[in-house]
Design a protein around this motif. Structure first.
Motif, PDB file in Angstrom:
ATOM      1  N   ALA A 287      72.884 -94.285   7.777  1.00 32.27           N
ATOM      2  CA  ALA A 287      72.085 -94.276   9.000  1.00 32.27           C
ATOM      3  C   ALA A 287      71.443 -92.923   9.267  1.00 32.27           C
ATOM      4  O   ALA A 287      72.038 -91.876   9.001  1.00 32.27           O
TER       5      ALA A 287
ATOM      6  N   GLU B  15      68.033-101.924   9.605  1.00 31.27           N
ATOM      7  CA  GLU B  15      66.639-102.011   9.175  1.00 31.27           C
ATOM      8  C   GLU B  15      66.504-102.603   7.777  1.00 31.27           C
ATOM      9  O   GLU B  15      65.467-103.159   7.440  1.00 31.27           O
TER      10      GLU B  15
ATOM     11  N   SER C  61      70.925 -99.699  14.402  1.00 35.73           N
ATOM     12  CA  SER C  61      69.988-100.810  14.238  1.00 35.73           C
ATOM     13  C   SER C  61      69.807-101.039  12.740  1.00 35.73           C
ATOM     14  O   SER C  61      69.381-100.135  12.019  1.00 35.73           O
TER      15      SER C  61
ATOM     16  N   ALA D 269      66.982-108.246   9.385  1.00 31.86           N
ATOM     17  CA  ALA D 269      66.492-107.177   8.513  1.00 31.86           C
ATOM     18  C   ALA D 269      66.179-107.746   7.125  1.00 31.86           C
ATOM     19  O   ALA D 269      66.885-108.633   6.646  1.00 31.86           O
TER      20      ALA D 269
ATOM     21  N   THR E  91      67.433 -91.514  14.660  1.00 28.64           N
ATOM     22  CA  THR E  91      66.853 -92.790  15.098  1.00 28.64           C
ATOM     23  C   THR E  91      67.884 -93.900  15.233  1.00 28.64           C
ATOM     24  O   THR E  91      67.614 -94.919  15.842  1.00 28.64           O
ATOM     25  N   ARG E  92      69.062 -93.716  14.619  1.00 29.59           N
ATOM     26  CA  ARG E  92      70.141 -94.715  14.577  1.00 29.59           C
ATOM     27  C   ARG E  92      69.763 -95.928  13.740  1.00 29.59           C
ATOM     28  O   ARG E  92      70.413 -96.959  13.778  1.00 29.59           O
ATOM     29  N   LYS E  93      68.685 -95.829  12.935  1.00 28.37           N
ATOM     30  CA  LYS E  93      68.297 -96.900  12.020  1.00 28.37           C
ATOM     31  C   LYS E  93      69.177 -96.824  10.782  1.00 28.37           C
ATOM     32  O   LYS E  93      69.436 -95.739  10.269  1.00 28.37           O
TER      33      LYS E  93
END
Length: 139
Positions: free
Chosen positions: A41, A84, A82, A108, A45-47
Motif C-alpha cells: 500500500a 486498487e 482501498s 478492483a 493515498t492508502r491505495k
C-alpha cells in the motif's frame, strides 16, 4: 470438539514504509500451503494491491472456503486501505488463487504476467482441456 484452525491465529509481518517511494507491506502466512500473501500500500493515498491471495481448499471435504482471503480483507479494512489491484505473480500449483473472488468482492481489476499464456497452453495439453485456462478471460 475439533482443534482450532491454524488460520484462526494468523502470522502477519508488517514492513512499514521507509519514506518517499516506499510502500507499506504486509506478509500474511497461509499455513496449509506455506504461501505468503501480500498487501502492498501507498502510505499517502492508502491505495493497495493484493498479491498472491489464497483460496483455501480442503481435499478431505472437497470444498473451497475464503478464510485466507477474508484475513487479507480484514487487514485491508483495519488499516483503511482501498484495493486498487488484485495481482498474481504466476499461476500457482500449490493453491487455488482468490483473484476472481477478490475482483468480485472489491471491484478492483486483477492481473497476472503475460507469460501465463504460455503456461496455460501447456496446461491445456497436459490435462486435455482445450477450452480451459483462458488468461484473457480470467485476468
Amino acid at each position: 470438539m475439533s482443534e482450532p484452525s491454524k488460520l484462526d491465529q494468523p502470522i502477519v509481518r508488517h514492513s512499514p514504509s521507509t519514506g518517499a517511494q516506499s510502500p507499506d507491506v504486509w506478509g500474511i502466512y497461509e499455513p496449509d500451503t506455506g504461501s505468503i500473501q501480500y498487501i502492498c500500500a501507498d502510505p499517502a493515498t492508502r491505495k493497495a494491491a493484493l498479491i498472491d491471495v489464497v483460496l483455501n481448499f480442503d481435499p478431505a471435504a472437497f470444498s473451497i472456503d475464503t478464510r485466507s482471503m477474508d484475513q487479507v480483507l480484514k487487514l485491508v479494512e483495519e488499516h483503511g486501505l482501498s484495493v486498487e489491484w488484485v495481482l498474481d505473480t504466476h499461476p500457482h500449483a500449490d493453491h487455488a488463487m482468490a483473484s476472481a473472488r477478490l475482483k468480485e468482492r472489491t471491484g478492483a481489476p486483477n492481473a497476472i504476467g503475460e507469460k501465463v499464456a504460455d503456461i496455460a497452453d501447456l496446461w491445456r495439453g497436459f490435462y486435455n482441456m482445450p477450452k480451459a485456462f483462458d488468461p484473457a478471460r480470467d485476468f
